[in-house]
Design a protein around this motif. Sequence first.
Motif, PDB file in Angstrom:
ATOM      1  N   GLY A 274       0.948  -1.203   0.008  1.00  0.00           N
ATOM      2  CA  GLY A 274      -0.011   0.021   0.035  1.00  0.00           C
ATOM      3  C   GLY A 274       0.913   1.218   0.042  1.00  0.00           C
ATOM      4  O   GLY A 274       1.724   1.416   0.736  1.00  0.00           O
ATOM      5  N   LYS A 275       0.362   2.262  -0.784  1.00  0.00           N
ATOM      6  CA  LYS A 275       1.241   3.451  -0.969  1.00  0.00           C
ATOM      7  C   LYS A 275       0.930   4.246   0.272  1.00  0.00           C
ATOM      8  O   LYS A 275       0.051   4.553   0.602  1.00  0.00           O
ATOM      9  N   GLY A 276       1.907   4.767   1.119  1.00  0.00           N
ATOM     10  CA  GLY A 276       1.973   5.358   2.053  1.00  0.00           C
ATOM     11  C   GLY A 276       2.655   6.767   2.188  1.00  0.00           C
ATOM     12  O   GLY A 276       3.406   7.137   3.165  1.00  0.00           O
ATOM     13  N   PHE A 279       2.204  12.781   2.919  1.00  0.00           N
ATOM     14  CA  PHE A 279       1.867  14.322   2.405  1.00  0.00           C
ATOM     15  C   PHE A 279       2.633  14.212   1.253  1.00  0.00           C
ATOM     16  O   PHE A 279       3.683  13.812   1.190  1.00  0.00           O
ATOM     17  N   ASP A 280       1.916  14.541   0.150  1.00  0.00           N
ATOM     18  CA  ASP A 280       2.420  14.621  -1.148  1.00  0.00           C
ATOM     19  C   ASP A 280       2.363  15.933  -1.460  1.00  0.00           C
ATOM     20  O   ASP A 280       1.464  16.417  -2.517  1.00  0.00           O
ATOM     21  N   ALA A 281       3.574  16.958  -1.385  1.00  0.00           N
ATOM     22  CA  ALA A 281       3.533  18.333  -1.953  1.00  0.00           C
ATOM     23  C   ALA A 281       3.801  18.141  -3.491  1.00  0.00           C
ATOM     24  O   ALA A 281       3.939  19.181  -4.050  1.00  0.00           O
ATOM     25  N   GLY A 297      -4.043  12.754   2.269  1.00  0.00           N
ATOM     26  CA  GLY A 297      -4.831  11.196   2.053  1.00  0.00           C
ATOM     27  C   GLY A 297      -3.823  10.453   1.083  1.00  0.00           C
ATOM     28  O   GLY A 297      -4.536   9.443   0.495  1.00  0.00           O
ATOM     29  N   ASP A 298      -2.730  10.650   0.707  1.00  0.00           N
ATOM     30  CA  ASP A 298      -1.954  10.140  -0.270  1.00  0.00           C
ATOM     31  C   ASP A 298      -1.259   8.641   0.159  1.00  0.00           C
ATOM     32  O   ASP A 298      -0.424   8.040  -0.301  1.00  0.00           O
ATOM     33  N   MET A 299      -1.980   8.403   1.521  1.00  0.00           N
ATOM     34  CA  MET A 299      -1.445   7.144   1.946  1.00  0.00           C
ATOM     35  C   MET A 299      -2.715   6.312   2.139  1.00  0.00           C
ATOM     36  O   MET A 299      -2.909   5.238   3.149  1.00  0.00           O
ATOM     37  N   ALA A 358       5.916  11.998  -9.350  1.00  0.00           N
ATOM     38  CA  ALA A 358       5.393  10.769  -9.591  1.00  0.00           C
ATOM     39  C   ALA A 358       6.305  10.051  -8.686  1.00  0.00           C
ATOM     40  O   ALA A 358       7.169   9.052  -8.983  1.00  0.00           O
ATOM     41  N   GLU A 359       5.967  10.126  -7.045  1.00  0.00           N
ATOM     42  CA  GLU A 359       6.793   9.743  -6.215  1.00  0.00           C
ATOM     43  C   GLU A 359       6.356   8.132  -5.834  1.00  0.00           C
ATOM     44  O   GLU A 359       6.995   7.306  -5.304  1.00  0.00           O
ATOM     45  N   GLY A 360       4.889   7.745  -6.129  1.00  0.00           N
ATOM     46  CA  GLY A 360       4.107   6.706  -5.583  1.00  0.00           C
ATOM     47  C   GLY A 360       5.087   5.474  -6.249  1.00  0.00           C
ATOM     48  O   GLY A 360       5.401   4.474  -5.483  1.00  0.00           O
ATOM     49  N   ALA A 383      -2.987   1.928  -4.273  1.00  0.00           N
ATOM     50  CA  ALA A 383      -2.261   3.284  -4.414  1.00  0.00           C
ATOM     51  C   ALA A 383      -3.110   4.309  -4.783  1.00  0.00           C
ATOM     52  O   ALA A 383      -3.877   4.117  -5.697  1.00  0.00           O
ATOM     53  N   THR A 384      -3.092   5.532  -4.386  1.00  0.00           N
ATOM     54  CA  THR A 384      -3.533   6.897  -4.846  1.00  0.00           C
ATOM     55  C   THR A 384      -2.455   7.427  -5.965  1.00  0.00           C
ATOM     56  O   THR A 384      -1.542   8.066  -5.633  1.00  0.00           O
ATOM     57  N   LEU A 385      -2.312   6.559  -7.030  1.00  0.00           N
ATOM     58  CA  LEU A 385      -0.923   6.808  -7.785  1.00  0.00           C
ATOM     59  C   LEU A 385      -1.345   8.005  -8.874  1.00  0.00           C
ATOM     60  O   LEU A 385      -0.300   8.712  -9.048  1.00  0.00           O
TER      61      LEU A 385
HETATM   62 ZN    ZN Z   1       1.485  10.828  -4.368  1.00  0.00          ZN
END
Ligand code: ZN
Length: 512
Positions: A274-276, A279-281, A297-299, A358-360, A383-385
């Motif tokens: 699971g993508k955790g 925080f995705d700035a 919510g990017d986790m 594109a870190e996920g 994943a919230t990809l």
């Molecule tokens: Zn992300």
Amino acid sequence: MRSHSLRIIPSAREISAYRGDSLILPVAEGRAPLRGIANVPDGALRGAMSRAIQQAAFRGKLSERFLLHLSGHLGVKHLLLTGLGKPSEVNLDRARKVAAEALRQLRDLKARRIAIDCHEKSWPGLPAESLAQAITEGALLGLYRFDIYKGKSDRPTVDEIESLTLLCGDRDAIRALKAGIGRGEVLARATNLARDLVNEPANVLTPTALANRARAAARQHGPAVEVLDRRAMQRLGMGALLGVAQGSANPPRLIILRHRGRRGRAAPALGLVGKGVTFDAGGISIKQAEGMETMKGDMAGAAAVIAAMTGIATLRVPLDVVAVIPSVENLPGATAQRPGDIVRAMDGTTIEVVNTDAEGRLILADAFCYARRLGAQRLVDVATLTGGVVVALGSVRTGLFANDQALARQVEAAGEASGEKLWQLPLDDEYEELIKSDYADLKNTGGGKKAPAIGAARFLKHFVGETSWVHLDINGTSLQEKETGYLPKGATGVMARTLINLAMNLASARRR
Ligand code: ZN
Ligand code: BES
Ligand code: ZN
């Protein structure tokens, strides 16, 4: 989250024998609304109620409701008729939805003790056990609120519902009801745990805090939890994950959960990832300000997987399952990675980081390598990809990608049973062009607006090798803009129930 105190009680009693605040009567379209209370002794009451219902032109359409205030009759203060729609269309997801909507209405009326008619005849075609499970899920999911930061923390919870009694009028059905309620409680509580984690702000829920929450959630029933820190990941050569993590002062974590459901030591039949990203700035490729707050919510993938593992352990599913959760914060700190940087994943693959947002896929790459090292025979990641999956499917269906059609069908079936819809998107080789790099084995983005969700999935595919794999892009479905049915506004906890159902189905397929 306070709906945990709701007690759900199976009962063989007849409807007219119930004493409490409110009674919910489900009515399918074209059925006589008051049939369920045929043995009410008070003929005058029945006449008055029938007239009121006629005047309101209540038809029993899906989500149609009609509230009757009673005074001193029937042992309750209100009777709530709830439409189920056409009898041929009544299904378990409608039961969840109808239960959720009716209970929220009655909570607003300050009802505390509520019963719902679960007679077989009132719910065309639904067996008692799965009906009880669906109503339980609908109740607990529909009453969910994330209000721990609102007002004074010691505010009394005056409007919480105390009990929901399922009235089936049949002694022989009690066992089935109990089993359904028990399973429904586990599935709904897992989902609400996932929602809590997603709704929690990123200043509170750092990667370290996520690991601690996983440990806390696992304390009672398992699974076993192990957490790797930055040093351990450096030793493993997880350069893709660590590159993302280096822009934040909050250190990364790799959270590993293990459920041992079978005797003996075989390789885990199922691996969940699971993508955790807490925080995705966007990192140096920073996102625009508008809407950035939703990136706490990017986790949601990690939340679904942690929640599913607690559900799988609580239900003692006879299957060995391992989960790997890469958790980082993607910030543009002074030490952040830059566009153009080349990193090396745990399996040696080099990756040109064209876009740090594109870190996920970068953190999932190392997580897949690790899950394979642990021997997972199948992999399912959540994943919230990508924004691309929202363009394709909106917030209705989760995007599904697979290198194995049999596993894809199994995940779809588990989704169907959960009321969580999926839709498969392609992974053709031609899409590989999107991620070919001039300088490294792969680049992490490319193609601009062309098929970004597929490009991301193609990238992930490099790291699963020959392992059967399904990728679930929940970017559209993990958050909802407004409350509908049993989904609240905000985090939905999507895929927690699908993953639990998948594990149960794989376990029973094995035994056959
Ligand atoms: Zn992300
Ligand atoms: N977490 C985001 C996904 C996302 C995108 C969520 C848009 C909400 C709105 C992910 O890490 C991301 O940023 N994806 C980018 C990838 C792009 C830079 C190739 C996207 O899909 O826009
Ligand atoms: Zn991003």
